[in-house]
Design a protein around this motif. Structure first.
Motif, mmCIF file in Angstrom:
data_model
loop_
_atom_site.group_PDB
_atom_site.id
_atom_site.type_symbol
_atom_site.label_atom_id
_atom_site.label_comp_id
_atom_site.label_asym_id
_atom_site.label_seq_id
_atom_site.Cartn_x
_atom_site.Cartn_y
_atom_site.Cartn_z
ATOM 1 N N HIS A 21 0.833 -1.205 0.000
ATOM 2 C CA HIS A 21 0.000 0.000 0.000
ATOM 3 C C HIS A 21 0.872 1.262 0.000
ATOM 4 O O HIS A 21 0.610 2.198 -0.754
ATOM 5 C CB HIS A 21 -0.936 -0.013 1.211
ATOM 6 C CG HIS A 21 -1.808 1.189 1.318
ATOM 7 N ND1 HIS A 21 -2.875 1.405 0.488
ATOM 8 C CD2 HIS A 21 -1.753 2.254 2.159
ATOM 9 C CE1 HIS A 21 -3.444 2.552 0.804
ATOM 10 N NE2 HIS A 21 -2.782 3.088 1.816
ATOM 11 N N ALA A 22 1.902 1.272 0.822
ATOM 12 C CA ALA A 22 2.801 2.425 0.883
ATOM 13 C C ALA A 22 3.523 2.624 -0.451
ATOM 14 O O ALA A 22 3.686 3.769 -0.909
ATOM 15 C CB ALA A 22 3.812 2.247 2.015
ATOM 16 N N GLU A 23 3.932 1.559 -1.094
ATOM 17 C CA GLU A 23 4.602 1.666 -2.389
ATOM 18 C C GLU A 23 3.659 2.216 -3.455
ATOM 19 O O GLU A 23 4.061 3.044 -4.279
ATOM 20 C CB GLU A 23 5.153 0.309 -2.819
ATOM 21 C CG GLU A 23 6.358 -0.129 -2.019
ATOM 22 C CD GLU A 23 6.807 -1.544 -2.347
ATOM 23 O OE1 GLU A 23 6.055 -2.295 -3.013
ATOM 24 O OE2 GLU A 23 7.920 -1.914 -1.928
ATOM 25 N N ARG A 24 2.402 1.771 -3.432
ATOM 26 C CA ARG A 24 1.415 2.300 -4.394
ATOM 27 C C ARG A 24 1.177 3.777 -4.170
ATOM 28 O O ARG A 24 1.084 4.558 -5.127
ATOM 29 C CB ARG A 24 0.100 1.539 -4.279
ATOM 30 C CG ARG A 24 0.052 0.278 -5.106
ATOM 31 C CD ARG A 24 -1.332 -0.280 -5.065
ATOM 32 N NE ARG A 24 -1.624 -0.411 -3.631
ATOM 33 C CZ ARG A 24 -2.391 -1.311 -3.074
ATOM 34 N NH1 ARG A 24 -3.050 -2.122 -3.782
ATOM 35 N NH2 ARG A 24 -2.567 -1.381 -1.790
ATOM 36 N N ALA A 33 -0.695 13.499 -11.358
ATOM 37 C CA ALA A 33 -0.994 14.883 -11.018
ATOM 38 C C ALA A 33 -2.090 14.917 -9.949
ATOM 39 O O ALA A 33 -2.750 13.907 -9.678
ATOM 40 C CB ALA A 33 -1.442 15.644 -12.256
ATOM 41 N N ILE A 34 -2.295 16.082 -9.384
ATOM 42 C CA ILE A 34 -3.260 16.242 -8.301
ATOM 43 C C ILE A 34 -4.672 15.794 -8.691
ATOM 44 O O ILE A 34 -5.311 15.067 -7.926
ATOM 45 C CB ILE A 34 -3.247 17.691 -7.779
ATOM 46 C CG1 ILE A 34 -1.916 17.958 -7.082
ATOM 47 C CG2 ILE A 34 -4.399 17.959 -6.826
ATOM 48 C CD1 ILE A 34 -1.629 19.401 -6.817
ATOM 49 N N PRO A 35 -5.201 16.158 -9.866
ATOM 50 C CA PRO A 35 -6.556 15.700 -10.198
ATOM 51 C C PRO A 35 -6.695 14.179 -10.210
ATOM 52 O O PRO A 35 -7.673 13.642 -9.691
ATOM 53 C CB PRO A 35 -6.801 16.289 -11.592
ATOM 54 C CG PRO A 35 -5.930 17.490 -11.649
ATOM 55 C CD PRO A 35 -4.698 17.112 -10.864
ATOM 56 N N ALA A 36 -5.697 13.489 -10.735
ATOM 57 C CA ALA A 36 -5.757 12.021 -10.765
ATOM 58 C C ALA A 36 -5.689 11.446 -9.355
ATOM 59 O O ALA A 36 -6.412 10.494 -9.025
ATOM 60 C CB ALA A 36 -4.627 11.462 -11.625
ATOM 61 N N ARG A 37 -4.833 12.023 -8.510
ATOM 62 C CA ARG A 37 -4.735 11.536 -7.125
ATOM 63 C C ARG A 37 -6.033 11.788 -6.378
ATOM 64 O O ARG A 37 -6.509 10.927 -5.622
ATOM 65 C CB ARG A 37 -3.573 12.224 -6.411
ATOM 66 C CG ARG A 37 -2.228 11.837 -6.965
ATOM 67 C CD ARG A 37 -1.071 12.193 -6.066
ATOM 68 N NE ARG A 37 -1.042 13.529 -5.555
ATOM 69 C CZ ARG A 37 -0.128 14.441 -5.855
ATOM 70 N NH1 ARG A 37 0.831 14.165 -6.718
ATOM 71 N NH2 ARG A 37 -0.150 15.628 -5.303
ATOM 72 N N LEU A 38 -6.632 12.946 -6.595
ATOM 73 C CA LEU A 38 -7.894 13.277 -5.930
ATOM 74 C C LEU A 38 -8.992 12.305 -6.365
ATOM 75 O O LEU A 38 -9.717 11.773 -5.530
ATOM 76 C CB LEU A 38 -8.292 14.716 -6.253
ATOM 77 C CG LEU A 38 -9.644 15.187 -5.711
ATOM 78 C CD1 LEU A 38 -9.682 15.090 -4.194
ATOM 79 C CD2 LEU A 38 -9.922 16.598 -6.171
ATOM 80 N N GLU A 39 -9.095 12.063 -7.649
ATOM 81 C CA GLU A 39 -10.129 11.146 -8.141
ATOM 82 C C GLU A 39 -9.916 9.734 -7.606
ATOM 83 O O GLU A 39 -10.868 9.051 -7.246
ATOM 84 C CB GLU A 39 -10.158 11.165 -9.660
ATOM 85 C CG GLU A 39 -10.700 12.474 -10.195
ATOM 86 C CD GLU A 39 -10.645 12.577 -11.713
ATOM 87 O OE1 GLU A 39 -10.308 11.580 -12.374
ATOM 88 O OE2 GLU A 39 -10.943 13.673 -12.218
ATOM 89 N N ARG A 40 -8.664 9.305 -7.534
ATOM 90 C CA ARG A 40 -8.376 7.960 -7.008
ATOM 91 C C ARG A 40 -8.767 7.863 -5.536
ATOM 92 O O ARG A 40 -9.359 6.882 -5.101
ATOM 93 C CB ARG A 40 -6.897 7.642 -7.201
ATOM 94 C CG ARG A 40 -6.589 6.208 -6.784
ATOM 95 C CD ARG A 40 -5.220 5.746 -7.234
ATOM 96 N NE ARG A 40 -5.257 5.503 -8.675
ATOM 97 C CZ ARG A 40 -4.491 6.143 -9.567
ATOM 98 N NH1 ARG A 40 -3.628 7.037 -9.174
ATOM 99 N NH2 ARG A 40 -4.575 5.866 -10.841
ATOM 100 N N ARG A 41 -8.447 8.894 -4.734
ATOM 101 C CA ARG A 41 -8.829 8.869 -3.320
ATOM 102 C C ARG A 41 -10.341 8.869 -3.154
ATOM 103 O O ARG A 41 -10.881 8.163 -2.310
ATOM 104 C CB ARG A 41 -8.252 10.070 -2.563
ATOM 105 C CG ARG A 41 -6.748 10.087 -2.385
ATOM 106 C CD ARG A 41 -6.176 8.973 -1.536
ATOM 107 N NE ARG A 41 -5.770 7.801 -2.260
ATOM 108 C CZ ARG A 41 -4.727 7.694 -3.083
ATOM 109 N NH1 ARG A 41 -3.946 8.688 -3.323
ATOM 110 N NH2 ARG A 41 -4.455 6.546 -3.680
#
Length: 108
Positions: A21-24, A33-41
């Motif tokens: 999980h930490a590696e992912r 980018a931030i939008p992709a990280r936000l959508e994934r969360r």
């Protein structure tokens, strides 16, 4: 642990899962980018805390923008801008300080 094989196996499986999980998360921070990280969360939150509603999936925990920003490694302002853009696109809606994901499939 040396005497209990089940405890030994469970402990090392748990450590392995946490490391994976930490590696992912690290790869996500480095490559997306931030939008992709936000959508994934948001997708992860909907899977973990989501409640099915007729309009979509309601993330049934309050998520202040500052907290979301901390989780995705961004600023509150950037998260607010992206969430408002998603609201205008019709992907999400704000309901009583919670986020309703109207099109969960669009986040994957």
């Amino acid at each position: 642990m040396a005497e209990e094989d089940l405890l030994h196996d469970y402990t090392f499986r748990l450590i392995g899962q946490r490391l994976e999980h930490a590696e992912r998360r690290l790869a996500d921070f480095a490559l997306n980018a931030i939008p992709a990280r936000l959508e994934r969360r948001l997708s992860e939150f909907s899977a973990r805390y989501g409640v099915s509603e007729p309009e979509g999936v309601l993330i049934d925990i309050p998520l202040p923008h500052r907290e979301i920003a901390s989780i995705v490694g961004s600023t509150r302002e950037s998260v607010t801008v992206r969430l408002n853009a998603m609201r205008r696109e019709g992907t999400i809606e704000f309901v009583n300080r919670r986020i309703l994901i109207k099109r969960p499939a669009s986040l994957v």
